[in-house]
Design a protein around this motif. Structure first.
Motif, mmCIF file in Angstrom:
data_model
loop_
_atom_site.group_PDB
_atom_site.id
_atom_site.type_symbol
_atom_site.label_atom_id
_atom_site.label_comp_id
_atom_site.label_asym_id
_atom_site.label_seq_id
_atom_site.Cartn_x
_atom_site.Cartn_y
_atom_site.Cartn_z
ATOM 1 N N ILE A 12 0.862 -1.180 0.000
ATOM 2 C CA ILE A 12 0.000 0.000 0.000
ATOM 3 C C ILE A 12 0.898 1.230 0.000
ATOM 4 O O ILE A 12 1.706 1.422 0.915
ATOM 5 C CB ILE A 12 -0.920 0.023 1.237
ATOM 6 C CG1 ILE A 12 -1.838 -1.197 1.234
ATOM 7 C CG2 ILE A 12 -1.739 1.313 1.276
ATOM 8 C CD1 ILE A 12 -2.672 -1.338 2.484
ATOM 9 N N PHE A 13 0.779 2.056 -1.031
ATOM 10 C CA PHE A 13 1.559 3.293 -1.106
ATOM 11 C C PHE A 13 0.746 4.446 -0.515
ATOM 12 O O PHE A 13 -0.454 4.591 -0.814
ATOM 13 C CB PHE A 13 1.925 3.627 -2.554
ATOM 14 C CG PHE A 13 3.064 2.814 -3.097
ATOM 15 C CD1 PHE A 13 4.346 2.967 -2.579
ATOM 16 C CD2 PHE A 13 2.867 1.905 -4.122
ATOM 17 C CE1 PHE A 13 5.406 2.215 -3.071
ATOM 18 C CE2 PHE A 13 3.920 1.155 -4.633
ATOM 19 C CZ PHE A 13 5.192 1.310 -4.095
ATOM 20 N N LEU A 14 1.387 5.263 0.315
ATOM 21 C CA LEU A 14 0.788 6.494 0.822
ATOM 22 C C LEU A 14 1.238 7.635 -0.073
ATOM 23 O O LEU A 14 2.437 7.914 -0.192
ATOM 24 C CB LEU A 14 1.218 6.753 2.268
ATOM 25 C CG LEU A 14 0.848 5.686 3.299
ATOM 26 C CD1 LEU A 14 1.303 6.112 4.693
ATOM 27 C CD2 LEU A 14 -0.659 5.439 3.304
ATOM 28 N N LEU A 15 0.286 8.283 -0.721
ATOM 29 C CA LEU A 15 0.591 9.354 -1.658
ATOM 30 C C LEU A 15 0.509 10.711 -0.968
ATOM 31 O O LEU A 15 -0.192 10.870 0.034
ATOM 32 C CB LEU A 15 -0.381 9.313 -2.843
ATOM 33 C CG LEU A 15 -0.584 7.957 -3.529
ATOM 34 C CD1 LEU A 15 -1.573 8.097 -4.672
ATOM 35 C CD2 LEU A 15 0.736 7.390 -4.029
ATOM 36 N N ASP A 16 1.210 11.678 -1.519
ATOM 37 C CA ASP A 16 1.050 13.033 -1.009
ATOM 38 C C ASP A 16 0.147 13.813 -1.953
ATOM 39 O O ASP A 16 -0.299 13.311 -2.989
ATOM 40 C CB ASP A 16 2.401 13.730 -0.830
ATOM 41 C CG ASP A 16 3.211 13.799 -2.113
ATOM 42 O OD1 ASP A 16 2.589 13.838 -3.204
ATOM 43 O OD2 ASP A 16 4.452 13.811 -2.044
ATOM 44 N N ALA A 17 -0.128 15.057 -1.606
ATOM 45 C CA ALA A 17 -1.093 15.861 -2.363
ATOM 46 C C ALA A 17 -0.608 16.172 -3.770
ATOM 47 O O ALA A 17 -1.408 16.569 -4.629
ATOM 48 C CB ALA A 17 -1.375 17.160 -1.607
ATOM 49 N N HIS A 18 0.669 16.008 -4.035
ATOM 50 C CA HIS A 18 1.225 16.367 -5.336
ATOM 51 C C HIS A 18 1.302 15.173 -6.295
ATOM 52 O O HIS A 18 1.690 15.343 -7.451
ATOM 53 C CB HIS A 18 2.629 16.963 -5.151
ATOM 54 C CG HIS A 18 2.676 18.121 -4.202
ATOM 55 N ND1 HIS A 18 2.080 19.330 -4.471
ATOM 56 C CD2 HIS A 18 3.225 18.240 -2.962
ATOM 57 C CE1 HIS A 18 2.273 20.157 -3.457
ATOM 58 N NE2 HIS A 18 2.965 19.517 -2.524
ATOM 59 N N THR A 19 0.949 13.987 -5.833
ATOM 60 C CA THR A 19 1.034 12.804 -6.699
ATOM 61 C C THR A 19 -0.104 12.810 -7.716
ATOM 62 O O THR A 19 -1.273 12.943 -7.348
ATOM 63 C CB THR A 19 0.962 11.513 -5.868
ATOM 64 O OG1 THR A 19 1.963 11.546 -4.848
ATOM 65 C CG2 THR A 19 1.184 10.298 -6.747
ATOM 66 N N ALA A 20 0.248 12.663 -8.968
ATOM 67 C CA ALA A 20 -0.757 12.662 -10.033
ATOM 68 C C ALA A 20 -1.568 11.372 -10.005
ATOM 69 O O ALA A 20 -1.029 10.307 -9.698
ATOM 70 C CB ALA A 20 -0.069 12.808 -11.394
ATOM 71 N N PRO A 21 -2.867 11.432 -10.307
ATOM 72 C CA PRO A 21 -3.687 10.208 -10.356
ATOM 73 C C PRO A 21 -3.125 9.165 -11.308
ATOM 74 O O PRO A 21 -3.235 7.963 -11.055
ATOM 75 C CB PRO A 21 -5.052 10.726 -10.837
ATOM 76 C CG PRO A 21 -5.079 12.169 -10.434
ATOM 77 C CD PRO A 21 -3.663 12.646 -10.558
ATOM 78 N N SER A 22 -2.513 9.626 -12.412
ATOM 79 C CA SER A 22 -1.950 8.677 -13.372
ATOM 80 C C SER A 22 -0.821 7.854 -12.751
ATOM 81 O O SER A 22 -0.617 6.684 -13.106
ATOM 82 C CB SER A 22 -1.425 9.420 -14.606
ATOM 83 O OG SER A 22 -0.433 10.370 -14.235
ATOM 84 N N GLU A 23 -0.092 8.450 -11.793
ATOM 85 C CA GLU A 23 0.977 7.723 -11.118
ATOM 86 C C GLU A 23 0.400 6.616 -10.237
ATOM 87 O O GLU A 23 0.946 5.511 -10.170
ATOM 88 C CB GLU A 23 1.819 8.684 -10.286
ATOM 89 C CG GLU A 23 2.914 8.040 -9.443
ATOM 90 C CD GLU A 23 4.012 7.396 -10.283
ATOM 91 O OE1 GLU A 23 4.885 6.734 -9.697
ATOM 92 O OE2 GLU A 23 3.992 7.539 -11.527
ATOM 93 N N ALA A 24 -0.715 6.913 -9.572
ATOM 94 C CA ALA A 24 -1.366 5.898 -8.744
ATOM 95 C C ALA A 24 -1.842 4.728 -9.598
ATOM 96 O O ALA A 24 -1.682 3.564 -9.233
ATOM 97 C CB ALA A 24 -2.548 6.519 -7.993
ATOM 98 N N VAL A 25 -2.417 5.041 -10.753
ATOM 99 C CA VAL A 25 -2.869 3.990 -11.661
ATOM 100 C C VAL A 25 -1.683 3.151 -12.127
ATOM 101 O O VAL A 25 -1.747 1.913 -12.194
ATOM 102 C CB VAL A 25 -3.606 4.605 -12.874
ATOM 103 C CG1 VAL A 25 -3.915 3.522 -13.909
ATOM 104 C CG2 VAL A 25 -4.880 5.293 -12.418
ATOM 105 N N ARG A 26 -0.564 3.814 -12.447
ATOM 106 C CA ARG A 26 0.632 3.108 -12.908
ATOM 107 C C ARG A 26 1.153 2.153 -11.841
ATOM 108 O O ARG A 26 1.538 1.013 -12.133
ATOM 109 C CB ARG A 26 1.712 4.122 -13.275
ATOM 110 C CG ARG A 26 2.951 3.510 -13.922
ATOM 111 C CD ARG A 26 3.962 4.590 -14.288
ATOM 112 N NE ARG A 26 4.659 5.070 -13.112
ATOM 113 C CZ ARG A 26 5.812 4.569 -12.654
ATOM 114 N NH1 ARG A 26 6.386 3.563 -13.298
ATOM 115 N NH2 ARG A 26 6.383 5.066 -11.586
ATOM 116 N N LEU A 27 1.155 2.593 -10.579
ATOM 117 C CA LEU A 27 1.660 1.765 -9.494
ATOM 118 C C LEU A 27 0.790 0.535 -9.281
ATOM 119 O O LEU A 27 1.290 -0.571 -9.041
ATOM 120 C CB LEU A 27 1.736 2.585 -8.201
ATOM 121 C CG LEU A 27 2.787 3.698 -8.179
ATOM 122 C CD1 LEU A 27 2.640 4.549 -6.925
ATOM 123 C CD2 LEU A 27 4.189 3.110 -8.258
ATOM 124 N N VAL A 28 -0.520 0.708 -9.366
ATOM 125 C CA VAL A 28 -1.431 -0.436 -9.206
ATOM 126 C C VAL A 28 -1.231 -1.432 -10.342
ATOM 127 O O VAL A 28 -1.218 -2.647 -10.130
ATOM 128 C CB VAL A 28 -2.893 0.049 -9.134
ATOM 129 C CG1 VAL A 28 -3.852 -1.141 -9.203
ATOM 130 C CG2 VAL A 28 -3.129 0.838 -7.858
#
Length: 475
Positions: A97-113
């Motif tokens: 489970i990655f904890l993201l900060d406010a500056h992380t782009a949604p596309s980065e979250a999708v890429r990580l998953v």
């Protein structure tokens, strides 16, 4: 979100979790977020420890002691892609489970998953949401571990599930398998009666000898006797050669007689004699043949009712029913649906020679709400269809499993109608509290104490269920 890494070794043990066998998790992140993560772990009944660096976390994960890892994405020296690749190669599955900060782009979250992360939690994730996420991740890791595990008892792999009914079945097989007594397995169609019979065979001292299966309803009545006991050349029209029967084929092993309730009455008498005397005569021969066969019978019919109707011999029934085993319907062990679905996905993908597809929680929840009238066989067939029809897609979605709209296991209205108010009246508050406590206890029992899964079963939010538990404790 700060980037100062918690550089001391921290261990938090929830009060209600046995220290002997905790579900363990690792945290890599800033001191600023460590308190929230540890509180979430406590609520999720996890034992959380803190790693000092990405390398330290990977080193700890190789110990096979951890199921979940929470990683702050902004940690220095962290290469998410390389990190996930290392985790993917671990022997024991770990949910990241990655904890993201406010500056992380949604596309980065999708890429990580897509690269293999279990989930990416945004900066505004609350402690309760993180707790629910941790609990789901731990359950996911447990399911994957069980689905892929190679047990010391190979026969145990045939019986997928952790519900109480399956644990009881395993215990009975452990006791019965070494003996020579007959076993009668009953249950609805598709519940896995033959799998249970194979497990008994494999767990017995006859495991290296053959197990021969015969469906009594699939053979015409006039051929069933010859199929069971064998025949000589010319014993009947069409018998151009002599042939041994299923009993002799299974000598020193196990004979599984499925749908025994459909066996003709006259043949039942001959079967009874073979079971008692452990010898037979081939059709058309007067020669007696000794056999050493363990018989396991199965039926989806009520054999006692067949006895009352005069369609099944009472003496044969009691001769077969030395050890009765009742296979539970899938709706009665709904907590095993997730394990079974994953098991069948792995099995079918391997048979098809394709990479194992991912099954998301939403898909498993979708499957868990269906009553499965065709039981395990129906589930396996639907999983096979979903795997094939999903093509090259690497994940199975709820839409891959088109289920009937009526997917509720329990008719609540009918259950309530069965209750009647006594003439002298009733304490309404106490009755309702007792009813609530009963269904909550059942949900927790079916999910092995997992509050998130229990809330799903009851169609409640996890926070609502926890509040309800607190109220019931005070009642």
């Amino acid at each position: 979100m700060g980037t100062q890494v918690a550089n001391h070794f921290t261990e938090f043990v929830p009060v209600n979790v046995p220290v002997t066998s905790p579900t363990q998790a690792l945290y890599l992140g800033s001191m600023e977020n460590s308190e929230s993560v540890l509180r979430a772990a406590q609520d999720a009944d996890l034992r959380m420890q803190t790693a000092q660096s990405p390398a330290d976390m990977l080193s700890r994960l190789t110990s096979k002691a951890y199921s979940v890892a929470v990683v702050e994405l902004s940690i220095p020296d962290l290469d998410p892609a390389e990190f996930l690749e290392c985790v993917r190669q671990l022997v024991v599955p770990v949910m990241i489970i990655f904890l993201l900060d406010a500056h992380t782009a949604p596309s980065e979250a999708v890429r990580l998953v897509r690269m293999g992360a279990y989930h990416c939690a945004g900066a505004g994730t609350s402690v309760d949401e993180l707790s629910q996420l941790l609990e789901q991740a731990a359950e996911e890791a447990r399911c994957r571990k069980l689905a892929a595990a190679q047990h010391d008892k190979q026969w145990r792999n045939l019986l997928v599930g952790e519900s109480k009914s399956m644990q009881d079945l395993v215990r009975i097989i452990d006791l019965v398998a070494p003996r020579r007594c007959t076993v009668l397995i009953t249950g609805e169609t598709g519940t896995g009666k033959e799998m249970a019979a194979r497990a008994i065979h494999m767990a017995s001292g006859r495991g290296q000898a053959p197990m021969v299966a015969l469906n009594c309803s699939a053979i015409p009545e006039h051929l069933l006797e010859a199929e069971l006991f064998g025949h000589t050349k010319g014993a009947f029209t069409g018998a151009v050669n002599a042939r041994v029967g299923r009993f002799e084929e299974a000598n020193n092993g196990t004979l599984f007689l499925d749908e025994i309730g459909d066996m003709p009455l006259d043949l039942q008498a001959k079967l009874l004699r073979v079971l008692q005397e452990r010898e037979l005569q081939r059709l058309g021969s007067s020669e007696t043949v000794k056999v050493n066969v363990r018989v396991i019978a199965a039926s989806n019919l009520d054999l006692l009712e067949r006895v009352k109707q005069g369609k099944f011999r009472e003496d044969l029934y009691y001769r077969l029913n030395v050890v009765p085993i009742q296979m539970p319907a899938l709706r009665e062990r709904a907590g095993d649906i997730r394990l079974l679905a994953r098991h069948f996905v792995i099995k079918i993908c391997r048979l098809e020679g394709m990479p194992v597809k991912e099954v998301f929680n939403e898909t498993l929840e979708h499957l868990s709400w269906y009553s499965w009238p065709g039981n395990v066989r129906q589930l396996e067939n639907m999983v096979e269809k979903a795997v094939v029809m999903s093509g090259d897609r690497q994940s199975l979605l709820p839409g891959d499993f088109p289920l009937p709209a009526e997917a509720t296991r329990v008719d609540i209205g009918r259950s309530i109608q069965q209750f009647s108010v006594p003439d002298e009246g009733i304490d309404f508050v106490r009755a309702v509290t007792s009813f609530e406590r009963n269904i909550v206890d059942q949900a927790l029992q079916k999910t092995n104490g997992n509050k998130t899964l229990a809330a799903d079963l009851l169609r409640l939010k996890r926070t609502t269920l926890i509040s309800k538990l607190r109220v019931l404790e005070l009642a």
